[in-house]
Write an enzyme that holds these catalytic residues in place. Structure first.
Site, PDB file in Angstrom:
ATOM      1  N   HIS A  26      48.741  41.153  43.775  1.00 52.49           N
ATOM      2  CA  HIS A  26      48.639  40.620  42.413  1.00 52.49           C
ATOM      3  C   HIS A  26      48.731  41.806  41.457  1.00 52.49           C
ATOM      4  O   HIS A  26      47.765  42.168  40.782  1.00 52.49           O
ATOM      5  CB  HIS A  26      47.313  39.868  42.253  1.00 52.49           C
ATOM      6  CG  HIS A  26      47.263  38.934  41.077  1.00 52.49           C
ATOM      7  ND1 HIS A  26      48.322  38.755  40.207  1.00 52.49           N
ATOM      8  CD2 HIS A  26      46.266  38.121  40.607  1.00 52.49           C
ATOM      9  CE1 HIS A  26      47.976  37.873  39.278  1.00 52.49           C
ATOM     10  NE2 HIS A  26      46.743  37.477  39.496  1.00 52.49           N
ATOM     11  N   ASP A  52      36.196  38.833  43.811  1.00 55.04           N
ATOM     12  CA  ASP A  52      37.147  37.725  43.659  1.00 55.04           C
ATOM     13  C   ASP A  52      36.655  36.591  44.552  1.00 55.04           C
ATOM     14  O   ASP A  52      35.728  36.773  45.368  1.00 55.04           O
ATOM     15  CB  ASP A  52      38.554  38.206  44.063  1.00 55.04           C
ATOM     16  CG  ASP A  52      39.644  37.158  43.833  1.00 55.04           C
ATOM     17  OD1 ASP A  52      39.391  36.163  43.121  1.00 55.04           O
ATOM     18  OD2 ASP A  52      40.749  37.329  44.382  1.00 55.04           O
ATOM     19  N   GLN A  96      47.717  41.686  37.682  1.00 53.78           N
ATOM     20  CA  GLN A  96      46.259  41.705  37.529  1.00 53.78           C
ATOM     21  C   GLN A  96      45.757  43.143  37.556  1.00 53.78           C
ATOM     22  O   GLN A  96      44.919  43.545  36.743  1.00 53.78           O
ATOM     23  CB  GLN A  96      45.621  40.890  38.653  1.00 53.78           C
ATOM     24  CG  GLN A  96      44.111  40.822  38.593  1.00 53.78           C
ATOM     25  CD  GLN A  96      43.616  40.016  37.401  1.00 53.78           C
ATOM     26  OE1 GLN A  96      44.062  38.885  37.189  1.00 53.78           O
ATOM     27  NE2 GLN A  96      42.716  40.573  36.607  1.00 53.78           N
ATOM     28  N   CYS A 140      38.825  38.922  38.552  1.00 56.89           N
ATOM     29  CA  CYS A 140      40.137  38.494  38.041  1.00 56.89           C
ATOM     30  C   CYS A 140      40.100  37.090  37.470  1.00 56.89           C
ATOM     31  O   CYS A 140      40.969  36.726  36.686  1.00 56.89           O
ATOM     32  CB  CYS A 140      41.169  38.593  39.151  1.00 56.89           C
ATOM     33  SG  CYS A 140      40.776  37.555  40.568  1.00 56.89           S
TER      34      CYS A 140
HETATM   35  N1  NVA Z   1      42.746  35.891  45.292  1.00 56.82           N
HETATM   36  C1  NVA Z   1      42.938  34.777  44.386  1.00 56.82           C
HETATM   37  C2  NVA Z   1      43.320  35.264  43.032  1.00 56.82           C
HETATM   38  C3  NVA Z   1      43.505  34.209  41.994  1.00 56.82           C
HETATM   39  C4  NVA Z   1      43.941  34.746  40.679  1.00 56.82           C
HETATM   40  C5  NVA Z   1      43.977  33.835  44.946  1.00 56.82           C
HETATM   41  O1  NVA Z   1      45.001  34.293  45.454  1.00 56.82           O
HETATM   42  O2  NVA Z   1      43.750  32.620  44.886  1.00 56.82           O
HETATM   43  N1   CP Z   2      43.598  35.941  37.440  1.00 53.88           N
HETATM   44  C1   CP Z   2      44.630  35.072  37.526  1.00 53.88           C
HETATM   45  O1   CP Z   2      45.758  35.397  37.938  1.00 53.88           O
HETATM   46  O2   CP Z   2      44.321  33.829  37.088  1.00 53.88           O
HETATM   47  P1   CP Z   2      45.245  32.523  37.173  1.00 53.88           P
HETATM   48  O3   CP Z   2      45.305  32.097  38.615  1.00 53.88           O
HETATM   49  O4   CP Z   2      44.545  31.526  36.295  1.00 53.88           O
HETATM   50  O5   CP Z   2      46.617  32.879  36.660  1.00 53.88           O
END
Ligand code: NVA
Ligand code: CP
Length: 312
Positions: free
Chosen positions: A136, A231, A139, A271
């Site tokens: 990500h 997270d 982020q 995040c």
């Molecule tokens: N680790 C989480 C981040 C969401 C922004 C996911 O992948 O669902």
């Molecule tokens: N942190 C983040 O990427 O949030 P969303 O899943 O809401 O985009």
């Protein structure tokens, strides 16, 4: 600049810092414009359309990219895979080829990193990773911007990530190691970050003066850290594992007691979306050390800086 931004490793340290500097400038400029009545118009993306393909849900990424493109004078085009032929089996490569005939950049949130890479390889327009199972990186840009706002720099500082060694942890390892920010990950047994990414982060850290540390002890992970980050315990796509993880991850919950082991002035980062009472207590999430909503806001500024740089 690289053709695409698929990984936090795609920007050199100097490029990363330049994006963060530009993000700070764009944030200050937006505040000044808002005081004068409007955040519009800027010109960086005038005449450009940015497609945004989402194969998973999103609040922050979807809205911050859409607003970022709009405020830079461009046209955002949000697309869910359910609305695309992608949802009926058209290949990601054909989707990338075709979209790039229409638009100037493609922002993609999907599952496997290989799916993103396949789309990027077929696309003549820059592709941006808006989250995969592996990384990500957008982020991480906002996270570094937020960390630097609080602490003034990276060198000699430590960020402790506590919990699942997931996409967010992977990108933080790479981005932190690049800019000289030491990153510790305290993870449950069997939930370490990606081994290849850890090896690459260690290699980058050797050049930047950062230290990469993995531990299964949350207290050792957090001890003396300047930021404590967590997270969700089950990411998108891992819903079936949520109950089983919930039991085993409890020692990795960020509580006021755990925050007490961090340095004076340490901040709490997440995040989002957060689950109060699971990976973090409401006391910490809503407490004075929390910078989570600054992080969320900084997605807007960091992604503006990224798009303006990629499309320069
Ligand atoms: N680790 C989480 C981040 C969401 C922004 C996911 O992948 O669902
Ligand atoms: N942190 C983040 O990427 O949030 P969303 O899943 O809401 O985009």
């Amino acid at each position: 600049m690289p053709a695409h931004f698929l990984s936090a490793d795609d920007l050199s340290a100097a490029e990363l810092i330049a994006v963060l500097d530009r993000a700070d400038e764009l944030k200050a400029d937006r505040a000044a414009r808002m005081r004068a009545g409007t955040a519009l118009p800027r010109e960086e993306l005038r005449g450009r359309t940015v497609a945004m393909v989402f194969e998973k849900p999103s609040t922050r990424t979807r809205v911050s990219f859409q607003v970022a493109v709009t405020e830079l004078g461009g046209a955002p085009l949000p697309l869910s895979s359910a609305e695309l032929q992608l949802g009926r089996g058209e290949t990601v490569a054909d989707t990338g080829t075709v979209l790039a005939r229409y638009v100037h950049a493609i922002v993609v949130r999907t599952f496997g990193q290989d799916r993103l890479v396949e789309l990027a390889e077929a696309s003549s327009a820059p592709v941006v990773n808006a989250l995969t199972d592996l990384e990500h990186p957008c982020q991480a840009l906002a996270d570094l911007q937020t960390f630097r706002e609080v602490h003034g720099g990276f060198s000699g500082r430590t960020l402790a990530y506590v919990g699942d060694g997931n996409n967010v942890a992977n990108s933080l390892l790479l981005a932190g190691a690049k800019v000289g920010l030491s990153v510790r990950v305290a993870h449950p047994e069997g939930h370490a970050p990606d081994a290849g990414i850890v090896a690459r982060a260690e290699q980058l850290a050797a050049g930047s003066g950062a230290r990469i540390t993995l531990t299964t002890d949350p207290v050792a992970g957090v001890a003396g850290a300047d930021a404590v980050y967590t997270d969700v315990w089950a990411s998108m796509g891992q819903e079936s594992e949520a109950d089983e993880r919930a039991g085993r991850f409890v020692p990795y919950r960020v509580t006021a007691e755990l925050m007490g082991h961090a340095a004076d002035g340490a901040v709490f980062l997440h995040c989002l979306p957060a689950h109060r009472g699971e990976e973090v207590t409401a006391e910490v999430m809503d407490g004075p050390a929390s910078r989570v909503f600054d992080q969320a806001e900084n997605r807007l500024h960091a992604q503006k800086a990224l798009l303006a740089t990629l499309l320069a």
